[in-house]
Design an enzyme around this catalytic site. Sequence first.
Site, mmCIF file in Angstrom:
data_model
loop_
_atom_site.group_PDB
_atom_site.id
_atom_site.type_symbol
_atom_site.label_atom_id
_atom_site.label_comp_id
_atom_site.label_asym_id
_atom_site.label_seq_id
_atom_site.Cartn_x
_atom_site.Cartn_y
_atom_site.Cartn_z
ATOM 1 C CG ASP A 46 -0.385 0.021 2.531
ATOM 2 O OD1 ASP A 46 0.851 -0.021 2.624
ATOM 3 O OD2 ASP A 46 -1.138 0.072 3.527
ATOM 4 C CB SER A 47 4.592 1.679 -0.124
ATOM 5 O OG SER A 47 4.780 0.529 -0.932
ATOM 6 C CG ASP A 85 0.314 -4.034 2.152
ATOM 7 O OD1 ASP A 85 0.046 -4.693 3.167
ATOM 8 O OD2 ASP A 85 1.044 -3.016 2.157
ATOM 9 C CE LYS A 115 3.104 -5.544 4.029
ATOM 10 N NZ LYS A 115 2.506 -4.531 4.936
ATOM 11 C CD GLU A 117 0.652 -1.354 8.100
ATOM 12 O OE1 GLU A 117 0.351 -0.566 9.022
ATOM 13 O OE2 GLU A 117 1.061 -0.964 6.981
ATOM 14 C CD GLU A 180 8.012 -0.054 7.738
ATOM 15 O OE1 GLU A 180 7.116 -0.795 7.296
ATOM 16 O OE2 GLU A 180 8.191 1.110 7.337
HETATM 17 O O1 KIV Z 1 3.513 -1.042 1.751
HETATM 18 C C1 KIV Z 1 4.660 -1.496 1.674
HETATM 19 O O2 KIV Z 1 5.355 -1.354 0.660
HETATM 20 C C2 KIV Z 1 5.181 -2.209 2.831
HETATM 21 C C3 KIV Z 1 6.622 -2.605 2.813
HETATM 22 C C4 KIV Z 1 7.492 -1.427 2.886
HETATM 23 C C5 KIV Z 1 6.939 -3.627 3.839
HETATM 24 O O3 KIV Z 1 4.471 -2.445 3.761
#
Ligand code: KIV
Length: 262
Positions: A46-47, A85, A115, A117, A180
């Site tokens: 989600d970056s 994510d 993924k 958090e 992280e």
């Molecule tokens: O969103 C993302 O790219 C991440 C990574 C930096 C681990 O969570």
Amino acid sequence: MQSQMTVTRFFKMKQKGEKIVALTAYDYSSAKIADESGVHMILVGDSLGMVIQGESSTLPVTMDEMIYHTRIVAGVAKNAMVIGDMPFMSYQPGLKVAIENAGRFLKETYASAVKLEGGATVRETIKALTEAGIPVQAHIGLTPQSVHMMGGYKVQRDEERLLSDARQVESAGAFSVVLEGIPSEIAEKITKALTIPTIGIGAGPHCDGQILVFHDMLGFNEGHLPKFVKQYARLGEAARAGIRQYAEEVCSGKFPAPEHCY
Ligand code: KIV
């Protein structure tokens, strides 16, 4: 790599002490390059809210946007495992919402894992998703979706809490965990305490693998970068130089030359 990476192969890599190479990607070109360059795990992070959409945090990213990008990336990758994510508020409201949204990644894209958090607080969610047949990568330490709770993007140093979070996500069924923004010594202790692989970002050299954001490590992002980012190329600079030359040549009439014409 002979065939696409699986959860079982990541466990074996940890047992053998082989490092796991992870990278984010968001589109066809970046995914193809990563997949063909020895990356074992591609995270459609989600970056993308920051590096693709230009937002100041990951919070505005939606499920539909994640599905769109994950489908493209997972359609290209032949070697790496692709992980989708889960964006902010796609799993926090409750187990039903979390299962439905995680399920979308596997049904509507070719991703094979998701993924999310959080540590102890998402234990039940990880358990529910894995029981539904969805492999989950956990993410503890500096968790960007909680930026406002953490009071900024800060290194997390509460060893007891971090170790407890790590143990809880493992016992809930996560197949790996992103660490992280954690001091190296704590990340080392967590890595030794777990049987699942740890993937570090700003967590030092002792993790079982490392992950970086595509745009950061290739130098597209020319602004301030966190200390943990190593730039392996300066593609932003190269792109600017190339585009400046193109503009000059169009304006002067040097481009297109006879060899570019039919
Ligand atoms: O969103 C993302 O790219 C991440 C990574 C930096 C681990 O969570």
